[in-house]
Write a protein that holds these residues in place. Sequence first.
Motif, PDB file in Angstrom:
ATOM      1  N   LYS A  93      -4.530   1.984  -5.282  1.00 34.86           N
ATOM      2  CA  LYS A  93      -3.918   0.734  -4.822  1.00 34.86           C
ATOM      3  C   LYS A  93      -2.483   0.718  -5.332  1.00 34.86           C
ATOM      4  CE  LYS A  93      -8.137  -2.004  -4.488  1.00 34.86           C
ATOM      5  NZ  LYS A  93      -7.983  -2.237  -3.038  1.00 34.86           N
ATOM      6  N   ILE A  94      -1.545   0.899  -4.412  1.00 36.89           N
ATOM      7  CA  ILE A  94      -0.139   1.084  -4.778  1.00 36.89           C
ATOM      8  C   ILE A  94       0.669  -0.144  -4.384  1.00 36.89           C
ATOM      9  CG2 ILE A  94       1.904   2.522  -4.450  1.00 36.89           C
ATOM     10  CD1 ILE A  94      -0.017   4.821  -3.673  1.00 36.89           C
ATOM     11  N   ASN A  95       1.187  -0.836  -5.381  1.00 34.79           N
ATOM     12  CA  ASN A  95       2.101  -1.944  -5.128  1.00 34.79           C
ATOM     13  C   ASN A  95       3.517  -1.382  -5.086  1.00 34.79           C
ATOM     14  OD1 ASN A  95      -0.075  -3.698  -5.279  1.00 34.79           O
ATOM     15  ND2 ASN A  95       0.235  -4.107  -7.457  1.00 34.79           N
ATOM     16  N   CYS A  96       4.272  -1.755  -4.055  1.00 33.44           N
ATOM     17  CA  CYS A  96       5.626  -1.217  -3.906  1.00 33.44           C
ATOM     18  C   CYS A  96       6.458  -2.144  -3.034  1.00 33.44           C
ATOM     19  CB  CYS A  96       5.580   0.176  -3.278  1.00 33.44           C
ATOM     20  SG  CYS A  96       4.936   0.198  -1.589  1.00 33.44           S
ATOM     21  N   LYS A  97       7.756  -1.893  -2.999  1.00 34.25           N
ATOM     22  CA  LYS A  97       8.630  -2.652  -2.107  1.00 34.25           C
ATOM     23  C   LYS A  97       8.263  -2.356  -0.654  1.00 34.25           C
ATOM     24  CE  LYS A  97      12.621  -2.671  -5.244  1.00 34.25           C
ATOM     25  NZ  LYS A  97      14.019  -2.188  -5.439  1.00 34.25           N
ATOM     26  N   GLU A  98       8.364  -3.369   0.191  1.00 31.95           N
ATOM     27  CA  GLU A  98       7.929  -3.235   1.582  1.00 31.95           C
ATOM     28  C   GLU A  98       8.626  -2.092   2.313  1.00 31.95           C
ATOM     29  OE1 GLU A  98       7.396  -6.033   5.588  1.00 31.95           O
ATOM     30  OE2 GLU A  98       8.268  -6.870   3.751  1.00 31.95           O
ATOM     31  N   ASP A  99       9.910  -1.889   2.041  1.00 32.49           N
ATOM     32  CA  ASP A  99      10.675  -0.854   2.743  1.00 32.49           C
ATOM     33  C   ASP A  99      10.167   0.554   2.452  1.00 32.49           C
ATOM     34  OD1 ASP A  99      12.239  -2.818   3.805  1.00 32.49           O
ATOM     35  OD2 ASP A  99      13.949  -2.488   2.475  1.00 32.49           O
ATOM     36  N   PHE A 100       9.354   0.719   1.420  1.00 31.52           N
ATOM     37  CA  PHE A 100       8.897   2.056   1.024  1.00 31.52           C
ATOM     38  C   PHE A 100       7.465   2.355   1.448  1.00 31.52           C
ATOM     39  CE2 PHE A 100      12.584   1.466  -1.599  1.00 31.52           C
ATOM     40  CZ  PHE A 100      13.124   2.741  -1.714  1.00 31.52           C
ATOM     41  N   ARG A 101       6.821   1.434   2.148  1.00 35.21           N
ATOM     42  CA  ARG A 101       5.432   1.668   2.547  1.00 35.21           C
ATOM     43  C   ARG A 101       5.300   2.900   3.432  1.00 35.21           C
ATOM     44  NH1 ARG A 101       3.259  -4.413   4.118  1.00 35.21           N
ATOM     45  NH2 ARG A 101       3.551  -5.367   2.070  1.00 35.21           N
ATOM     46  N   GLU A 102       6.082   2.935   4.508  1.00 31.03           N
ATOM     47  CA  GLU A 102       5.994   4.062   5.442  1.00 31.03           C
ATOM     48  C   GLU A 102       6.391   5.373   4.769  1.00 31.03           C
ATOM     49  OE1 GLU A 102       5.011   4.506   8.550  1.00 31.03           O
ATOM     50  OE2 GLU A 102       4.469   2.439   9.016  1.00 31.03           O
ATOM     51  N   ILE A 103       7.386   5.312   3.897  1.00 32.22           N
ATOM     52  CA  ILE A 103       7.837   6.520   3.206  1.00 32.22           C
ATOM     53  C   ILE A 103       6.719   7.068   2.319  1.00 32.22           C
ATOM     54  CG2 ILE A 103       9.452   7.411   1.471  1.00 32.22           C
ATOM     55  CD1 ILE A 103      11.495   5.356   2.557  1.00 32.22           C
ATOM     56  N   LEU A 104       6.063   6.167   1.581  1.00 28.41           N
ATOM     57  CA  LEU A 104       4.986   6.612   0.697  1.00 28.41           C
ATOM     58  C   LEU A 104       3.794   7.145   1.486  1.00 28.41           C
ATOM     59  CD1 LEU A 104       5.125   3.854  -2.052  1.00 28.41           C
ATOM     60  CD2 LEU A 104       5.571   6.296  -2.360  1.00 28.41           C
ATOM     61  N   ILE A 105       3.481   6.517   2.611  1.00 26.05           N
ATOM     62  CA  ILE A 105       2.400   7.022   3.467  1.00 26.05           C
ATOM     63  C   ILE A 105       2.734   8.435   3.924  1.00 26.05           C
ATOM     64  CG2 ILE A 105       1.316   6.770   5.739  1.00 26.05           C
ATOM     65  CD1 ILE A 105       1.400   3.731   5.299  1.00 26.05           C
ATOM     66  N   ALA A 106       3.986   8.635   4.329  1.00 19.71           N
ATOM     67  CA  ALA A 106       4.412   9.963   4.794  1.00 19.71           C
ATOM     68  C   ALA A 106       4.329  10.993   3.676  1.00 19.71           C
ATOM     69  CB  ALA A 106       5.841   9.890   5.325  1.00 19.71           C
ATOM     70  N   GLU A 107       4.847  10.647   2.517  1.00 22.48           N
ATOM     71  CA  GLU A 107       4.863  11.587   1.394  1.00 22.48           C
ATOM     72  C   GLU A 107       3.441  11.906   0.923  1.00 22.48           C
ATOM     73  OE1 GLU A 107       7.302  13.237   0.134  1.00 22.48           O
ATOM     74  OE2 GLU A 107       9.168  12.105   0.189  1.00 22.48           O
ATOM     75  N   LEU A 108       2.596  10.904   0.846  1.00 16.42           N
ATOM     76  CA  LEU A 108       1.228  11.123   0.386  1.00 16.42           C
ATOM     77  C   LEU A 108       0.404  11.887   1.421  1.00 16.42           C
ATOM     78  CD1 LEU A 108       0.569   7.685  -1.341  1.00 16.42           C
ATOM     79  CD2 LEU A 108       0.868   9.895  -2.469  1.00 16.42           C
ATOM     80  N   SER A 109       0.731  11.694   2.700  1.00 15.97           N
ATOM     81  CA  SER A 109       0.074  12.484   3.747  1.00 15.97           C
ATOM     82  C   SER A 109       0.350  13.965   3.548  1.00 15.97           C
ATOM     83  CB  SER A 109       0.567  12.055   5.134  1.00 15.97           C
ATOM     84  OG  SER A 109       0.181  10.746   5.441  1.00 15.97           O
ATOM     85  N   GLU A 110       1.576  14.271   3.120  1.00 12.05           N
ATOM     86  CA  GLU A 110       1.971  15.664   2.930  1.00 12.05           C
ATOM     87  C   GLU A 110       1.212  16.330   1.779  1.00 12.05           C
ATOM     88  OE1 GLU A 110       4.155  17.717   4.547  1.00 12.05           O
ATOM     89  OE2 GLU A 110       4.388  16.202   6.101  1.00 12.05           O
ATOM     90  N   VAL A 111       0.690  15.526   0.847  1.00 11.59           N
ATOM     91  CA  VAL A 111      -0.024  16.122  -0.298  1.00 11.59           C
ATOM     92  C   VAL A 111      -1.530  15.887  -0.204  1.00 11.59           C
ATOM     93  CG1 VAL A 111       1.978  15.993  -1.805  1.00 11.59           C
ATOM     94  CG2 VAL A 111       0.345  14.095  -1.796  1.00 11.59           C
ATOM     95  N   GLY A 112      -2.010  15.591   1.021  1.00 14.54           N
ATOM     96  CA  GLY A 112      -3.451  15.593   1.245  1.00 14.54           C
ATOM     97  C   GLY A 112      -4.124  14.259   1.466  1.00 14.54           C
TER      98      GLY A 112
END
Length: 276
Positions: free
Chosen positions: A7-26
Amino acid sequence: MQYLEFKINCKEDFREILIAELSEVGFDSFLETERGIDAYIEESTFDKESYDAVIAKYQDVASIEVEEGVMEKVNWNEEWEKHYDPILVGDVVYVRASFHAPKPEVKHEILINPKMSFGTGHHATTFLMLSHQLRVDHKGKRVIDIGAGTGILAIMAHKLGASQVEAFDIDDWCVENGNENFDLNGMKDVRMGLGTVREVAPQGTFDIVLANINKNVLLDELAIYASLVKTHGNLLLSGFYTHDIPDIEQKAISVGFKMIDQKDKDNWAALIFEKI
């Protein structure tokens, strides 16, 4: 199969970025929440070092806080009902869950009750692939969806008049969920397979091959896709960033394709190729 939950709390502007980055690592499943995202990964495939590197990269700029745990098998439809809104694609495709009201005025309606599967139409790559499918003639065509997730692209192919649809994914949750979604959309004769493209080894050639996965898998498997696409058939790809287009295009050209269209949304890209 057990999933880890972050469960990752983060700034709204970084949601898509984190989804993309985490997708890349599995990581293969995500929920957007009021405070950030919930991310899920099968325990056996979790690479802690790669995960820690992603979190460290954005820790300060995105104000990240993480609560880690193990995912119990829950009523996933109930969880999605709390967060999942219907979407429109090009005003002609309406993607909704069973708990949403239908829109009979929209030409194509797709029913999706997601469990832990990627591909609800909300992520940019799925949206882009659906948009591309609308411009490719599917009538009477043989279509295969590689890494099908919820099965949404295979369902779209069926709605667009494909005569034969096949689909498979490496995740047994996706297979279970995809088959449920096929049933919801009048596709009881289509069953999702389990495995990679090498393990499933599809037979014959196809008019249209769909693959919304990630850059590394696409580059590794593009030669196989080339063997599956008929001459003058189409290959639709997504799951990578706009800056990855040259790498994908170069590899596709090397195995016998030419690019005929591209779209992008939120820095994600989707391409249409023709087999030459």
